[in-house]
Write an enzyme that holds these catalytic residues in place. Structure first.
Site, PDB file in Angstrom:
ATOM      1  CG  ASN A 105      -1.879  -1.052   1.244  1.00 32.33           C
ATOM      2  OD1 ASN A 105      -1.966  -1.675   0.290  1.00 32.33           O
ATOM      3  ND2 ASN A 105      -2.553  -1.443   2.325  1.00 32.33           N
ATOM      4  CG  ASP A 107      -2.856   3.340   2.521  1.00 31.08           C
ATOM      5  OD1 ASP A 107      -1.948   3.036   3.417  1.00 31.08           O
ATOM      6  OD2 ASP A 107      -3.991   2.553   2.390  1.00 31.08           O
ATOM      7  CG  HIS A 122       3.986  -1.894  -4.815  1.00 38.94           C
ATOM      8  ND1 HIS A 122       2.945  -2.514  -4.838  1.00 38.94           N
ATOM      9  CD2 HIS A 122       5.013  -2.782  -5.088  1.00 38.94           C
ATOM     10  CE1 HIS A 122       3.049  -3.821  -5.445  1.00 38.94           C
ATOM     11  NE2 HIS A 122       4.292  -3.856  -5.602  1.00 38.94           N
ATOM     12  CB  CYS A 149      12.559  19.058  -9.229  1.00 40.34           C
ATOM     13  SG  CYS A 149      14.169  18.864  -8.481  1.00 40.34           S
ATOM     14  CB  CYS A 151      17.088  20.577 -10.671  1.00 38.28           C
ATOM     15  SG  CYS A 151      16.172  19.292 -11.377  1.00 38.28           S
ATOM     16  CB  THR A 189      -2.583  -8.956  -0.801  1.00 38.61           C
ATOM     17  OG1 THR A 189      -2.011  -8.671  -2.324  1.00 38.61           O
ATOM     18  CG2 THR A 189      -1.966 -10.130  -0.091  1.00 38.61           C
TER      19      THR A 189
HETATM   20  P1  OAD Z   1      -6.099  -6.230  -4.728  1.00 42.92           P
HETATM   21  O1  OAD Z   1      -7.085  -4.814  -5.173  1.00 42.92           O
HETATM   22  O2  OAD Z   1      -5.606  -6.507  -6.003  1.00 42.92           O
HETATM   23  O3  OAD Z   1      -6.757  -6.945  -3.842  1.00 42.92           O
HETATM   24  C1  OAD Z   1      -7.477  -6.571  -2.532  1.00 42.92           C
HETATM   25  C2  OAD Z   1      -7.632  -7.645  -1.825  1.00 42.92           C
HETATM   26  O4  OAD Z   1      -8.314  -7.222  -0.633  1.00 42.92           O
HETATM   27  C3  OAD Z   1      -8.838  -8.520  -2.501  1.00 42.92           C
HETATM   28  O5  OAD Z   1      -8.152 -10.156  -2.676  1.00 42.92           O
HETATM   29  C4  OAD Z   1      -9.857  -8.509  -1.617  1.00 42.92           C
HETATM   30  O6  OAD Z   1     -10.657  -9.882  -1.675  1.00 42.92           O
HETATM   31  C5  OAD Z   1      -9.298  -8.066  -0.497  1.00 42.92           C
HETATM   32  N1  OAD Z   1     -10.365  -7.702   0.549  1.00 42.92           N
HETATM   33  C6  OAD Z   1     -11.489  -6.752   0.269  1.00 42.92           C
HETATM   34  N2  OAD Z   1     -11.933  -6.183   1.367  1.00 42.92           N
HETATM   35  C7  OAD Z   1     -11.140  -6.588   2.304  1.00 42.92           C
HETATM   36  C8  OAD Z   1     -11.192  -6.580   3.849  1.00 42.92           C
HETATM   37  N3  OAD Z   1     -11.958  -5.688   4.543  1.00 42.92           N
HETATM   38  N4  OAD Z   1     -10.265  -7.091   4.489  1.00 42.92           N
HETATM   39  C9  OAD Z   1      -9.176  -7.976   4.045  1.00 42.92           C
HETATM   40  N5  OAD Z   1      -9.206  -8.234   2.596  1.00 42.92           N
HETATM   41  C10 OAD Z   1     -10.035  -7.517   1.773  1.00 42.92           C
HETATM   42  O7  OAD Z   1      -4.946  -4.984  -4.046  1.00 42.92           O
HETATM   43  P2  OAD Z   1      -3.381  -5.413  -3.881  1.00 42.92           P
HETATM   44  O8  OAD Z   1      -3.429  -6.971  -3.709  1.00 42.92           O
HETATM   45  O9  OAD Z   1      -2.863  -4.574  -2.824  1.00 42.92           O
HETATM   46  O10 OAD Z   1       0.374  -2.057  -7.359  1.00 42.92           O
HETATM   47  O11 OAD Z   1      -3.037  -5.243  -5.399  1.00 42.92           O
HETATM   48  C11 OAD Z   1      -1.620  -5.450  -5.283  1.00 42.92           C
HETATM   49  C12 OAD Z   1      -0.973  -4.199  -6.372  1.00 42.92           C
HETATM   50  O12 OAD Z   1      -1.626  -4.178  -7.537  1.00 42.92           O
HETATM   51  C13 OAD Z   1      -0.967  -2.796  -5.892  1.00 42.92           C
HETATM   52  O13 OAD Z   1      -0.139  -2.566  -4.940  1.00 42.92           O
HETATM   53  C14 OAD Z   1      -0.883  -1.962  -7.023  1.00 42.92           C
HETATM   54  C15 OAD Z   1      -2.005  -2.813  -7.595  1.00 42.92           C
HETATM   55  O14 OAD Z   1      -1.728  -2.451  -9.287  1.00 42.92           O
HETATM   56  C16 OAD Z   1       1.052  -1.076  -7.922  1.00 42.92           C
HETATM   57  O15 OAD Z   1       0.513   0.129  -8.036  1.00 42.92           O
HETATM   58  C17 OAD Z   1       2.352  -1.296  -8.527  1.00 42.92           C
END
Ligand code: OAD
Length: 243
Positions: A105, A107, A122, A149, A151, A189
């Site tokens: 994340n 954030d 990330h 920037c 620069c 994730t």
């Molecule tokens: P995703 O949006 O791919 O996955 C989010 C996951 O959170 C899903 O599997 C949901 O089922 C789960 N979820 C939803 N609500 C939830 C809750 N209340 N508690 C727990 N889990 C819950 O997000 P990421 O896996 O973070 O990369 O995505 C990985 C990367 O893909 C990000 O860092 C970003 C994105 O493209 C970059 O920007 C490089």
């Protein structure tokens, strides 16, 4: 096993652990009101093509468009507050000798919740860096786009875009934390973006007890000892309560 019994089983493992780690993703911040990338009706990638917003090529083509999107997200992050799941992971760091939080994340909510040993795999949106001289500055919330920037070079969000390497040393530190952990928590994730998702297997092969917390099944589920179909903001506080 019931929700309570699963939480107790995880707490029992954590009570005796001296080294643990967690890998978090966007689902972790759902209880803070932020959308994920791939799940639910508000998913960030639902109506947007990541290739037009999260690649170096997109930034070169239309930096203002990319910046508008990141500024919108930065404002949403600023309006959000850490939820009980973030607070529970911060508490685990206080209770366990070594607890490293690896997050995808950008954030900043884990840091705001009090976690200190955090690897932002990330990057983050709080800071920007110069595309010419690499100087880092706090992200300007308003003003010209792209911001400049000192620069004269264009500033870009200090995040990892598709096709880019992770921040220097971040993966190595994350790998060590995963491989050295007795308990490895995988929270919120989809486990589809590599190399982050590969850390689950690293922890598993090193003998960690792997716990997934996610309302949905993911490709990592079969590598986990416990897979809780739950919200991280509900399950993790219960684990801490039972520690
Ligand atoms: P995703 O949006 O791919 O996955 C989010 C996951 O959170 C899903 O599997 C949901 O089922 C789960 N979820 C939803 N609500 C939830 C809750 N209340 N508690 C727990 N889990 C819950 O997000 P990421 O896996 O973070 O990369 O995505 C990985 C990367 O893909 C990000 O860092 C970003 C994105 O493209 C970059 O920007 C490089």
């Amino acid at each position: 096993m019931s929700f309570q019994a699963q939480a107790r089983a995880v707490a029992d493992r954590l009570r005796t652990a001296t080294r643990a780690a967690a890998l978090s993703g966007a689902g972790m911040s759902v209880e803070s009101g932020l959308p994920t990338f791939r799940s639910g009706s508000r998913a960030l990638w639902r109506n947007r093509d990541p290739m037009t917003l999260a690649t170096p090529e997109a930034f070169a083509r239309d930096p203002a468009l990319v910046w508008e999107w990141y500024r919108e997200r930065l404002r949403a992050h600023g309006a959000a507050t850490p939820n009980p799941g973030h607070l529970a992971l911060a508490e685990l760091e206080r209770r366990i000798a070594t607890f490293t939080l690896i997050t995808q994340n950008v954030d900043g909510l884990h840091l705001r919740a009090g976690s200190r040993d955090v690897i932002e795999l990330h990057g983050d949106v709080r800071t920007s860096r110069c595309a010419s001289c690499a100087t880092r500055v706090p992200t300007p919330l308003d003003g010209e786009l792209p911001p400049r920037c000192a620069c004269g070079g264009p500033l870009r969000p200090n995040v990892v875009w598709f096709g880019e390497p992770l921040p220097p040393g971040a993966y190595e530190r994350a790998w060590e934390a995963a491989a050295g952990s007795e308990v490895f928590i995988v929270a919120g994730t989809s486990a589809v973006v590599f190399p982050a998702a590969g850390l689950v297997q690293v922890a598993r092969e090193a003998g960690a007890f792997v716990v997934e917390i996610n309302p949905d099944e993911t490709p990592a589920t079969s590598s986990c000892d416990v897979s809780m179909r739950a919200a991280s903001g509900a399950f993790l506080p219960l684990v801490v309560e039972l520690l």
